[in-house]
Write an enzyme that holds these catalytic residues in place. Structure first.
Site, PDB file in Angstrom:
ATOM      1  N   SER A 143     107.492  83.701  51.697  1.00 43.80           N
ATOM      2  CA  SER A 143     107.074  84.251  50.398  1.00 43.80           C
ATOM      3  C   SER A 143     105.678  84.825  50.546  1.00 43.80           C
ATOM      4  O   SER A 143     104.908  84.380  51.410  1.00 43.80           O
ATOM      5  CB  SER A 143     107.051  83.131  49.355  1.00 43.80           C
ATOM      6  OG  SER A 143     106.406  83.557  48.171  1.00 43.80           O
ATOM      7  N   TYR A 156     103.975  74.879  46.902  1.00 38.99           N
ATOM      8  CA  TYR A 156     104.931  75.912  47.377  1.00 38.99           C
ATOM      9  C   TYR A 156     104.245  76.824  48.391  1.00 38.99           C
ATOM     10  O   TYR A 156     104.806  77.133  49.448  1.00 38.99           O
ATOM     11  CB  TYR A 156     105.413  76.694  46.156  1.00 38.99           C
ATOM     12  CG  TYR A 156     106.388  77.818  46.424  1.00 38.99           C
ATOM     13  CD1 TYR A 156     107.726  77.563  46.702  1.00 38.99           C
ATOM     14  CD2 TYR A 156     105.973  79.151  46.346  1.00 38.99           C
ATOM     15  CE1 TYR A 156     108.623  78.611  46.916  1.00 38.99           C
ATOM     16  CE2 TYR A 156     106.868  80.199  46.552  1.00 38.99           C
ATOM     17  CZ  TYR A 156     108.193  79.923  46.833  1.00 38.99           C
ATOM     18  OH  TYR A 156     109.076  80.952  47.044  1.00 38.99           O
ATOM     19  N   LYS A 160     105.355  77.492  52.301  1.00 41.45           N
ATOM     20  CA  LYS A 160     105.734  78.824  52.785  1.00 41.45           C
ATOM     21  C   LYS A 160     104.795  79.309  53.895  1.00 41.45           C
ATOM     22  O   LYS A 160     105.214  80.060  54.785  1.00 41.45           O
ATOM     23  CB  LYS A 160     105.775  79.810  51.611  1.00 41.45           C
ATOM     24  CG  LYS A 160     106.906  79.536  50.624  1.00 41.45           C
ATOM     25  CD  LYS A 160     108.274  79.673  51.284  1.00 41.45           C
ATOM     26  CE  LYS A 160     109.417  79.591  50.285  1.00 41.45           C
ATOM     27  NZ  LYS A 160     110.734  79.774  50.914  1.00 41.45           N
TER      28      LYS A 160
HETATM   29  N1  NAP Z   1     112.744  85.142  43.821  1.00 43.15           N
HETATM   30  C1  NAP Z   1     111.512  85.408  44.261  1.00 43.15           C
HETATM   31  O1  NAP Z   1     110.706  86.101  43.611  1.00 43.15           O
HETATM   32  C2  NAP Z   1     111.084  84.881  45.610  1.00 43.15           C
HETATM   33  C3  NAP Z   1     109.836  85.278  46.087  1.00 43.15           C
HETATM   34  C4  NAP Z   1     109.420  84.815  47.316  1.00 43.15           C
HETATM   35  C5  NAP Z   1     110.235  83.995  48.065  1.00 43.15           C
HETATM   36  N2  NAP Z   1     111.436  83.615  47.594  1.00 43.15           N
HETATM   37  C6  NAP Z   1     112.247  82.738  48.431  1.00 43.15           C
HETATM   38  O2  NAP Z   1     113.549  83.273  48.568  1.00 43.15           O
HETATM   39  C7  NAP Z   1     114.470  82.217  48.811  1.00 43.15           C
HETATM   40  C8  NAP Z   1     115.651  82.349  47.863  1.00 43.15           C
HETATM   41  O3  NAP Z   1     115.171  82.177  46.531  1.00 43.15           O
HETATM   42  P1  NAP Z   1     115.884  82.775  45.243  1.00 43.15           P
HETATM   43  O4  NAP Z   1     114.814  83.396  44.447  1.00 43.15           O
HETATM   44  O5  NAP Z   1     117.080  83.569  45.601  1.00 43.15           O
HETATM   45  O6  NAP Z   1     116.305  81.401  44.518  1.00 43.15           O
HETATM   46  P2  NAP Z   1     117.567  80.952  43.678  1.00 43.15           P
HETATM   47  O7  NAP Z   1     118.157  82.099  42.950  1.00 43.15           O
HETATM   48  O8  NAP Z   1     117.119  79.768  42.925  1.00 43.15           O
HETATM   49  O9  NAP Z   1     118.626  80.513  44.798  1.00 43.15           O
HETATM   50  C9  NAP Z   1     118.369  79.418  45.606  1.00 43.15           C
HETATM   51  C10 NAP Z   1     119.573  79.136  46.474  1.00 43.15           C
HETATM   52  O10 NAP Z   1     119.260  78.039  47.333  1.00 43.15           O
HETATM   53  C11 NAP Z   1     120.208  76.977  47.121  1.00 43.15           C
HETATM   54  N3  NAP Z   1     119.487  75.730  47.333  1.00 43.15           N
HETATM   55  C12 NAP Z   1     118.453  75.217  46.626  1.00 43.15           C
HETATM   56  N4  NAP Z   1     118.081  74.047  47.157  1.00 43.15           N
HETATM   57  C13 NAP Z   1     118.887  73.816  48.212  1.00 43.15           C
HETATM   58  C14 NAP Z   1     118.990  72.771  49.154  1.00 43.15           C
HETATM   59  N5  NAP Z   1     118.201  71.703  49.107  1.00 43.15           N
HETATM   60  N6  NAP Z   1     119.936  72.860  50.105  1.00 43.15           N
HETATM   61  C15 NAP Z   1     120.766  73.932  50.175  1.00 43.15           C
HETATM   62  N7  NAP Z   1     120.710  74.946  49.315  1.00 43.15           N
HETATM   63  C16 NAP Z   1     119.781  74.890  48.338  1.00 43.15           C
HETATM   64  C17 NAP Z   1     120.737  77.204  45.721  1.00 43.15           C
HETATM   65  O11 NAP Z   1     122.021  76.642  45.504  1.00 43.15           O
HETATM   66  P3  NAP Z   1     122.202  75.125  44.899  1.00 43.15           P
HETATM   67  O12 NAP Z   1     121.338  75.067  43.667  1.00 43.15           O
HETATM   68  O13 NAP Z   1     123.657  74.995  44.613  1.00 43.15           O
HETATM   69  O14 NAP Z   1     121.764  74.213  45.964  1.00 43.15           O
HETATM   70  C18 NAP Z   1     120.804  78.727  45.700  1.00 43.15           C
HETATM   71  O15 NAP Z   1     121.946  79.170  46.403  1.00 43.15           O
HETATM   72  C19 NAP Z   1     113.688  80.910  48.631  1.00 43.15           C
HETATM   73  O16 NAP Z   1     113.304  80.409  49.879  1.00 43.15           O
HETATM   74  C20 NAP Z   1     112.471  81.355  47.843  1.00 43.15           C
HETATM   75  O17 NAP Z   1     111.354  80.507  48.064  1.00 43.15           O
HETATM   76  C21 NAP Z   1     111.880  84.037  46.379  1.00 43.15           C
END
Ligand code: NAP
Length: 250
Positions: A143, A156, A160
């Protein structure tokens, strides 16, 4: 060069958000893909959403913080599709929003377990397999919070930043054995995890104002970077940290 035909990939957290988009992108590029998430209903929803690719897709309920689940995930992917060529450590969490001084130890433990220890353990297990099967590509989803001290997201941010260094260390250790390790740093992509930053129109306006492109991102806008790092198009790239943030960390 960006074809993933013949490659077998695991995408953690592939049941929604960025992981689901990456899984779809990999399938469109020809890969076989195993996705995981904790909740069986989320796994089923993702399988339904990607039903067009069902012959090249597998969904497993697995928690990246549980060693036994990681072993199960790897075995399931190998049994169905053969050797693993690509691992995307995408599952992530951000359970605490506030200053470090007010935080509970449990928030630290939970964040590190999912965002750092999970990728460490799974990368280690998969890399051992890749060492005996001729190499591969590991892609970590960090991130922009790992690059800057993000306000009220301190724990967080630390997790990261650790993932960025895990990327670099493993890239250095494994390069000569044909395993590349790279990292993507998204910044405010519209998903459930980041809802607090865009669900309210005023919040979205503020987030957009911090970006050179003047808007927040969509999950599909992560696909290109992930396919690039997974594919032979990035054959001379390892240890890289690519921001996909609309021009925020400049
Ligand atoms: N969205 C942003 O703006 C953003 C920015 C920077 C970085 N990121 C990073 O991008 C990645 C994806 O995030 P996202 O925004 O797509 O989040 P999201 O929509 O909340 O999706 C998270 C996914 O991870 C799964 N998950 C959560 N905890 C888990 C665990 N302990 N074991 C296995 N699966 C797990 C969830 O499914 P379940 O709930 O069923 O487990 C879901 O499939 C993350 O690493 C996040 O830190 C996101």
């Amino acid at each position: 060069m960006t074809s993933l035909s013949g490659k077998n990939a695991i995408v953690t957290g592939g049941t929604r958000g960025i992981g689901l988009a990456i899984a779809r992108g990999f399938l469109e590029a020809g890969a076989t893909v195993t996705i995981c998430g904790r909740k069986p209903e989320n796994v089923q929803n993702a399988l339904d959403a990607l039903a067009d690719y069902k012959d090249r897709l597998l969904g497993i309920s697995a928690h990246v913080g549980k060693s036994e689940d990681l072993e199960k995930l790897i075995s399931a992917s190998e049994d169905r599709f053969g050797a693993i060529n690509v691992l995307v450590n995408n599952a992530g969490t951000n359970p605490y929003y506030g200053p470090i001084v007010d935080s509970e130890d449990a928030a630290w433990d939970k964040t590190m377990e999912v965002n750092l220890r999970g990728p460490y353990q799974l990368s280690k297990l998969v890399a051992r397999k890749m060492l005996s099967s001729g190499g591969g590509s590991i892609v970590n989803i960090s991130s922009i919070a790992g690059l800057t001290a993000s306000p009220l997201q301190g724990i967080y941010s630390v997790s990261k930043a650790g993932l960025i260094m895990l990327t670099k260390v493993m890239a250095r250790e494994l390069g000569r054995q044909g395993i590349r390790v790279n990292c993507i740093c998204p910044g405010v992509i519209k998903t459930k995890l980041s809802e607090a930053l865009w669900a309210d129109p005023q919040a979205e306006k503020q987030a957009a104002a911090m970006k050179a492109l003047g808007r927040v991102g969509t999950t599909d806008e992560l696909i290109g970077a992930a396919v690039y790092f997974a594919s032979d198009a990035s054959s001379f790239t390892t240890g890289a940290v690519l921001t996909v943030d609309g021009g925020m960390v400049l």
